[in-house]
Design a protein around this motif. Structure first.
Motif, PDB file in Angstrom:
ATOM      1  N   LYS A 169       0.852  -1.195   0.000  1.00 19.41           N
ATOM      2  CA  LYS A 169       0.000   0.000   0.000  1.00 19.41           C
ATOM      3  C   LYS A 169       0.887   1.245   0.000  1.00 19.41           C
ATOM      4  O   LYS A 169       1.744   1.418   0.860  1.00 19.41           O
ATOM      5  CB  LYS A 169      -0.885   0.017   1.249  1.00 19.41           C
ATOM      6  N   GLU A 196       0.800  -0.784  13.989  1.00 20.32           N
ATOM      7  CA  GLU A 196       0.711  -2.144  13.446  1.00 20.32           C
ATOM      8  C   GLU A 196       1.935  -2.345  12.560  1.00 20.32           C
ATOM      9  O   GLU A 196       2.050  -1.690  11.514  1.00 20.32           O
ATOM     10  CB  GLU A 196      -0.567  -2.372  12.652  1.00 20.32           C
ATOM     11  N   LYS A 222      -1.267  -9.470  16.084  1.00 23.59           N
ATOM     12  CA  LYS A 222      -2.637  -9.360  16.614  1.00 23.59           C
ATOM     13  C   LYS A 222      -2.840 -10.154  17.906  1.00 23.59           C
ATOM     14  O   LYS A 222      -3.384  -9.659  18.880  1.00 23.59           O
ATOM     15  CB  LYS A 222      -3.655  -9.773  15.576  1.00 23.59           C
ATOM     16  N   ASP A 245     -14.510  -6.966   4.330  1.00 21.47           N
ATOM     17  CA  ASP A 245     -13.577  -7.317   3.257  1.00 21.47           C
ATOM     18  C   ASP A 245     -12.513  -8.267   3.812  1.00 21.47           C
ATOM     19  O   ASP A 245     -11.803  -8.924   3.052  1.00 21.47           O
ATOM     20  CB  ASP A 245     -12.929  -6.068   2.633  1.00 21.47           C
ATOM     21  N   ILE A 284     -17.150   4.182  -0.908  1.00 25.89           N
ATOM     22  CA  ILE A 284     -16.056   5.050  -0.444  1.00 25.89           C
ATOM     23  C   ILE A 284     -14.834   4.173  -0.137  1.00 25.89           C
ATOM     24  O   ILE A 284     -14.949   3.089   0.415  1.00 25.89           O
ATOM     25  CB  ILE A 284     -16.467   5.872   0.806  1.00 25.89           C
TER      26      ILE A 284
HETATM   27  N1  C2G Z   1     -13.468   0.097   5.830  1.00 21.04           N
HETATM   28  C1  C2G Z   1     -14.853   0.111   5.806  1.00 21.04           C
HETATM   29  N2  C2G Z   1     -15.487   0.723   4.777  1.00 21.04           N
HETATM   30  C2  C2G Z   1     -14.785   1.318   3.784  1.00 21.04           C
HETATM   31  C3  C2G Z   1     -13.376   1.316   3.817  1.00 21.04           C
HETATM   32  C4  C2G Z   1     -12.728   0.688   4.857  1.00 21.04           C
HETATM   33  O1  C2G Z   1     -15.520  -0.426   6.710  1.00 21.04           O
HETATM   34  N3  C2G Z   1     -15.475   1.897   2.768  1.00 21.04           N
HETATM   35  C5  C2G Z   1     -12.807  -0.576   6.950  1.00 21.04           C
HETATM   36  C6  C2G Z   1     -11.941  -1.757   6.506  1.00 21.04           C
HETATM   37  O2  C2G Z   1     -12.748  -2.926   6.320  1.00 21.04           O
HETATM   38  C7  C2G Z   1     -10.982  -1.892   7.686  1.00 21.04           C
HETATM   39  C8  C2G Z   1     -10.820  -0.436   8.167  1.00 21.04           C
HETATM   40  O3  C2G Z   1     -11.912   0.305   7.585  1.00 21.04           O
HETATM   41  O4  C2G Z   1     -11.577  -2.675   8.717  1.00 21.04           O
HETATM   42  C9  C2G Z   1      -9.513   0.181   7.707  1.00 21.04           C
HETATM   43  O5  C2G Z   1      -9.441   0.052   6.308  1.00 21.04           O
HETATM   44  P1  C2G Z   1      -8.001   0.298   5.609  1.00 21.04           P
HETATM   45  O6  C2G Z   1      -7.435   1.552   6.111  1.00 21.04           O
HETATM   46  O7  C2G Z   1      -8.165   0.055   4.137  1.00 21.04           O
HETATM   47  O8  C2G Z   1      -7.153  -0.881   6.271  1.00 21.04           O
HETATM   48  P2  C2G Z   1      -6.588  -2.196   5.572  1.00 21.04           P
HETATM   49  O9  C2G Z   1      -5.653  -1.835   4.496  1.00 21.04           O
HETATM   50  O10 C2G Z   1      -7.755  -3.048   5.274  1.00 21.04           O
HETATM   51  O11 C2G Z   1      -5.689  -2.798   6.761  1.00 21.04           O
HETATM   52  O12 C2G Z   1      -4.140  -6.171   9.643  1.00 21.04           O
HETATM   53  C10 C2G Z   1      -5.280  -5.612   9.033  1.00 21.04           C
HETATM   54  C11 C2G Z   1      -4.896  -4.501   8.101  1.00 21.04           C
HETATM   55  O13 C2G Z   1      -4.043  -3.569   8.729  1.00 21.04           O
HETATM   56  C12 C2G Z   1      -6.140  -3.797   7.588  1.00 21.04           C
END
Ligand code: C2G
Length: 136
Positions: free
Chosen positions: A46, A71, A77, A94, A117
């Motif tokens: 990312k 993290e 975890k 997701d 979003i």
């Molecule tokens: N999320 C959500 N709705 C969205 C976008 C994100 O509910 N439209 C939630 C994701 O499912 C996640 C949290 O917001 O639970 C953070 O999303 P990200 O910043 O994209 O984190 P991610 O890359 O999924 O990292 O070890 C786990 C990872 O660190 C998760």
């Protein structure tokens, strides 16, 4: 005190991030958020716009959040849950099923993602000078 923990990058903080934190906090009395470091995001593949320090401070300023920790890897975890006495791990769906192995030490809850979003969407809208529509 029922403690909830969740994980994420939280880059370009948006409504979907706010809603997961709000709903996570509603599942307990205290919310810990582990924010992915820049180094870990490189491992996740990312590319973040905001550096870790900014992302962590923004999340820490959210009223639903009680504590922010870094993290740094996929494996932390279990240690975080035990060290922080977390009762519930919350993630967006997701991630459905990806953390079920932690059900032996805490409740694992996957909440529906907020539709229409994402950080990628935000980048696209900014680039094209388009506003994000409010979902009815
Ligand atoms: N999320 C959500 N709705 C969205 C976008 C994100 O509910 N439209 C939630 C994701 O499912 C996640 C949290 O917001 O639970 C953070 O999303 P990200 O910043 O994209 O984190 P991610 O890359 O999924 O990292 O070890 C786990 C990872 O660190 C998760």
């Amino acid at each position: 005190m029922k403690k909830v923990i969740t994980y994420g990058t939280f880059d370009l903080f948006h409504y979907g991030h706010l809603r997961i934190l709000q709903r996570a906090r509603e599942l307990g009395d205290y919310l810990i958020v582990a924010v992915s470091t820049d180094e870990f995001n490189a491992i996740k593949g990312k590319q973040c716009t905001y550096p870790y320090s900014h992302r962590a401070q923004i999340v820490e300023a959210i009223k639903y959040v009680d504590k922010v920790i870094p993290e740094e890897n996929w494996e932390q975890k279990e240690r975080d849950i035990l060290e922080n006495d977390a009762d519930v791990l919350v993630m967006g769906n997701d991630w459905q099923g990806k953390f079920d192995h932690l059900k032996n030490i805490c409740e694992v809850v996957y909440l529906p993602r907020t539709e229409d979003i994402s950080t990628t969407d935000v980048k696209h809208h900014v680039k094209n000078e388009r506003s994000i529509a409010v979902k009815k």
